[in-house]
Design a protein around this motif. Structure first.
Motif, PDB file in Angstrom:
ATOM      1  N   VAL A 144       0.842  -1.204   0.000  1.00 44.25           N
ATOM      2  CA  VAL A 144       0.000   0.000   0.000  1.00 44.25           C
ATOM      3  C   VAL A 144       0.877   1.255   0.000  1.00 44.25           C
ATOM      4  CG1 VAL A 144      -1.681   1.353   1.323  1.00 44.25           C
ATOM      5  CG2 VAL A 144      -1.950  -1.131   1.129  1.00 44.25           C
ATOM      6  N   ALA A 145       1.924   1.248   0.836  1.00 42.16           N
ATOM      7  CA  ALA A 145       2.823   2.406   0.913  1.00 42.16           C
ATOM      8  C   ALA A 145       3.506   2.658  -0.430  1.00 42.16           C
ATOM      9  CB  ALA A 145       3.869   2.178   2.010  1.00 42.16           C
ATOM     10  N   LEU A 146       3.880   1.581  -1.114  1.00 47.22           N
ATOM     11  CA  LEU A 146       4.520   1.730  -2.420  1.00 47.22           C
ATOM     12  C   LEU A 146       3.540   2.310  -3.435  1.00 47.22           C
ATOM     13  CD1 LEU A 146       6.850   1.361  -4.395  1.00 47.22           C
ATOM     14  CD2 LEU A 146       6.115  -1.004  -4.720  1.00 47.22           C
ATOM     15  N   ILE A 147       2.323   1.780  -3.461  1.00 50.06           N
ATOM     16  CA  ILE A 147       1.341   2.275  -4.428  1.00 50.06           C
ATOM     17  C   ILE A 147       0.995   3.735  -4.138  1.00 50.06           C
ATOM     18  CG2 ILE A 147      -1.068   2.018  -5.190  1.00 50.06           C
ATOM     19  CD1 ILE A 147      -0.618  -1.033  -4.948  1.00 50.06           C
ATOM     20  N   ARG A 148       0.937   4.115  -2.861  1.00 53.42           N
ATOM     21  CA  ARG A 148       0.723   5.522  -2.513  1.00 53.42           C
ATOM     22  C   ARG A 148       1.836   6.394  -3.098  1.00 53.42           C
ATOM     23  NH1 ARG A 148       1.347   6.687   3.682  1.00 53.42           N
ATOM     24  NH2 ARG A 148       3.433   6.001   3.086  1.00 53.42           N
ATOM     25  N   THR A 149       3.065   5.899  -3.041  1.00 50.94           N
ATOM     26  CA  THR A 149       4.200   6.652  -3.582  1.00 50.94           C
ATOM     27  C   THR A 149       4.153   6.706  -5.105  1.00 50.94           C
ATOM     28  OG1 THR A 149       5.526   5.880  -1.696  1.00 50.94           O
ATOM     29  CG2 THR A 149       6.717   6.848  -3.537  1.00 50.94           C
ATOM     30  N   LEU A 150       3.790   5.584  -5.732  1.00 52.74           N
ATOM     31  CA  LEU A 150       3.744   5.527  -7.192  1.00 52.74           C
ATOM     32  C   LEU A 150       2.570   6.319  -7.765  1.00 52.74           C
ATOM     33  CD1 LEU A 150       4.629   1.798  -7.964  1.00 52.74           C
ATOM     34  CD2 LEU A 150       6.150   3.767  -7.736  1.00 52.74           C
ATOM     35  N   ALA A 151       1.550   6.574  -6.949  1.00 49.54           N
ATOM     36  CA  ALA A 151       0.353   7.277  -7.431  1.00 49.54           C
ATOM     37  C   ALA A 151       0.675   8.663  -7.991  1.00 49.54           C
ATOM     38  CB  ALA A 151      -0.671   7.395  -6.299  1.00 49.54           C
ATOM     39  N   VAL A 152       1.723   9.306  -7.464  1.00 52.74           N
ATOM     40  CA  VAL A 152       2.090  10.644  -7.931  1.00 52.74           C
ATOM     41  C   VAL A 152       3.062  10.595  -9.110  1.00 52.74           C
ATOM     42  CG1 VAL A 152       1.666  11.693  -5.680  1.00 52.74           C
ATOM     43  CG2 VAL A 152       3.964  10.851  -6.217  1.00 52.74           C
ATOM     44  N   LYS A 153       3.325   9.382  -9.592  1.00 50.31           N
ATOM     45  CA  LYS A 153       4.143   9.132 -10.782  1.00 50.31           C
ATOM     46  C   LYS A 153       5.537   9.780 -10.695  1.00 50.31           C
ATOM     47  CE  LYS A 153       0.009   8.691 -13.635  1.00 50.31           C
ATOM     48  NZ  LYS A 153      -0.798   9.230 -14.749  1.00 50.31           N
ATOM     49  N   PRO A 154       6.326   9.386  -9.687  1.00 49.07           N
ATOM     50  CA  PRO A 154       7.681   9.948  -9.561  1.00 49.07           C
ATOM     51  C   PRO A 154       8.609   9.420 -10.649  1.00 49.07           C
ATOM     52  CG  PRO A 154       7.393   8.160  -8.004  1.00 49.07           C
ATOM     53  CD  PRO A 154       6.051   8.378  -8.649  1.00 49.07           C
ATOM     54  N   LYS A 155       9.618  10.208 -10.990  1.00 47.95           N
ATOM     55  CA  LYS A 155      10.644   9.760 -11.935  1.00 47.95           C
ATOM     56  C   LYS A 155      11.594   8.765 -11.274  1.00 47.95           C
ATOM     57  CE  LYS A 155      10.112  12.038 -15.891  1.00 47.95           C
ATOM     58  NZ  LYS A 155      10.097  11.368 -17.208  1.00 47.95           N
ATOM     59  N   ILE A 156      11.833   8.981  -9.962  1.00 46.64           N
ATOM     60  CA  ILE A 156      12.765   8.132  -9.207  1.00 46.64           C
ATOM     61  C   ILE A 156      12.139   7.763  -7.873  1.00 46.64           C
ATOM     62  CG2 ILE A 156      15.092   7.948  -8.222  1.00 46.64           C
ATOM     63  CD1 ILE A 156      15.819  10.401  -9.988  1.00 46.64           C
ATOM     64  N   LEU A 157      12.248   6.493  -7.520  1.00 47.50           N
ATOM     65  CA  LEU A 157      11.801   6.040  -6.208  1.00 47.50           C
ATOM     66  C   LEU A 157      13.020   5.774  -5.341  1.00 47.50           C
ATOM     67  CD1 LEU A 157       9.538   4.979  -4.304  1.00 47.50           C
ATOM     68  CD2 LEU A 157       9.956   2.716  -5.291  1.00 47.50           C
ATOM     69  N   LEU A 158      13.037   6.354  -4.149  1.00 44.07           N
ATOM     70  CA  LEU A 158      14.109   6.127  -3.191  1.00 44.07           C
ATOM     71  C   LEU A 158      13.596   5.219  -2.080  1.00 44.07           C
ATOM     72  CD1 LEU A 158      15.458   9.796  -2.836  1.00 44.07           C
ATOM     73  CD2 LEU A 158      16.150   8.036  -4.484  1.00 44.07           C
ATOM     74  N   LEU A 159      14.361   4.182  -1.754  1.00 40.30           N
ATOM     75  CA  LEU A 159      13.990   3.248  -0.685  1.00 40.30           C
ATOM     76  C   LEU A 159      15.098   3.237   0.353  1.00 40.30           C
ATOM     77  CD1 LEU A 159      13.363   1.530  -3.694  1.00 40.30           C
ATOM     78  CD2 LEU A 159      11.827   0.465  -2.056  1.00 40.30           C
ATOM     79  N   ASP A 160      14.784   3.696   1.557  1.00 33.57           N
ATOM     80  CA  ASP A 160      15.782   3.770   2.623  1.00 33.57           C
ATOM     81  C   ASP A 160      15.515   2.669   3.646  1.00 33.57           C
ATOM     82  OD1 ASP A 160      17.742   4.461   4.387  1.00 33.57           O
ATOM     83  OD2 ASP A 160      16.957   6.438   4.876  1.00 33.57           O
ATOM     84  N   GLU A 161      16.234   1.551   3.512  1.00 31.70           N
ATOM     85  CA  GLU A 161      16.046   0.396   4.407  1.00 31.70           C
ATOM     86  C   GLU A 161      14.561   0.063   4.517  1.00 31.70           C
ATOM     87  OE1 GLU A 161      18.484  -1.299   5.538  1.00 31.70           O
ATOM     88  OE2 GLU A 161      20.223  -0.036   5.882  1.00 31.70           O
ATOM     89  N   ALA A 162      13.873   0.061   3.388  1.00 32.46           N
ATOM     90  CA  ALA A 162      12.407   0.008   3.370  1.00 32.46           C
ATOM     91  C   ALA A 162      11.822  -1.285   3.910  1.00 32.46           C
ATOM     92  CB  ALA A 162      11.906   0.245   1.950  1.00 32.46           C
ATOM     93  N   PHE A 163      12.638  -2.344   4.045  1.00 31.16           N
ATOM     94  CA  PHE A 163      12.096  -3.633   4.486  1.00 31.16           C
ATOM     95  C   PHE A 163      12.655  -4.070   5.836  1.00 31.16           C
ATOM     96  CE2 PHE A 163      13.024  -3.745  -0.175  1.00 31.16           C
ATOM     97  CZ  PHE A 163      11.760  -3.359  -0.585  1.00 31.16           C
TER      98      PHE A 163
END
Length: 255
Positions: A144-163
């Protein structure tokens, strides 16, 4: 391949009571469209600092940063950021959580709403859209958190120790899910992790940093000759252990 992110001679110096602390020194990196690049290095070397600079959350001391060919000096709307915690709003439904970024940016158009619904359906979350975060598993919350981030259609996704906040078994399954979404949606991603195995299993390339002040030691290209690659099945290949040994030696954690 098209350059999406270019880091040129980025350095970062902190002012402390007992003098200056040099965190990053002349970092140069290029990230290409659609690839997943991991950044690893010894604990405390400045991995997350570099990610914060890319995100515009922290100023650099020197150097230049280009996103999609344009120099940027501040927070960019072209960047999406995922942290260790999913930061879902417990009082909002899953659908309203996913729409939150669009609401903040005043981008709640019919086109974007349709895109959100498409993502929820494609990644098996649509039937849970009226549920609340407390009703979902940790893995589903991360999706859900990823889809929330992708909803704004970013050019780059940053993941900081996301898991890192997930237990080991859940973490393995979530990395598989996230990898599938990123590759299906052709998302360019930069991931910071301390986990060598995780970086190998997910990445197209891995940037290895030295101890502080962090410099770029090397970049390892990760290539598995395997059909339908995912972060689980690559762990069973003979190449996996070779990559692990090579990167472990570069980290030089006993120095």
């Amino acid at each position: 391949m098209k350059k999406i992110l270019e880091i040129k001679d980025i350095s970062k110096i902190y002012q402390a009571k007992n003098g200056e602390i040099e965190a990053l020194k002349n970092i140069n990196l290029i990230v290409y469209e659609g690839e997943l690049l991991s950044i690893i290095g010894p604990s405390g070397c400045g991995k997350s600092t570099l990610l914060s600079i890319i995100a515009g959350l922290e100023p650099k001391t020197s150097g230049k940063l280009y996103i999609d060919g344009e120099e940027t000096t501040k927070n960019s709307t072209k960047i999406g950021y995922m942290l260790q915690k999913d930061s879902l709003l417990e009082w909002r439904s899953i659908y309203r959580n996913v729409m939150f970024g669009l609401e903040i940016r005043h981008l709640k158009t019919e086109e974007n709403k349709a895109y959100v619904e498409e993502l929820l359906k494609k990644y098996n979350l649509y039937e849970f859209k009226d549920k609340y975060p407390s009703q979902l598993s940790g893995g589903m919350r991360q999706r859900v958190a990823l889809i929330r981030t992708l909803a704004v259609k970013p050019k780059i996704l940053l993941l900081d120790e996301a898991f890192s906040a997930l237990d080991y078994q859940t973490r393995l399954m979530v990395t598989k899910d996230i990898y599938k979404i990123l590759k299906n949606e052709k998302i360019t991603a930069v991931m910071v992790t301390h986990d060598i195995s995780e970086s190998i299993s997910m990445s197209d390339r891995i940037a290895v940093l030295s101890s502080r002040p962090a410099t770029l030691k090397c970049i390892k290209k990760i290539d598995f000759n395997i059909e339908n690659r995912d972060p689980l099945n690559v762990r069973e290949t003979p190449e996996f252990s070779k990559y692990f040994d090579s990167i472990w030696k570069e980290l030089d954690v006993h120095a």
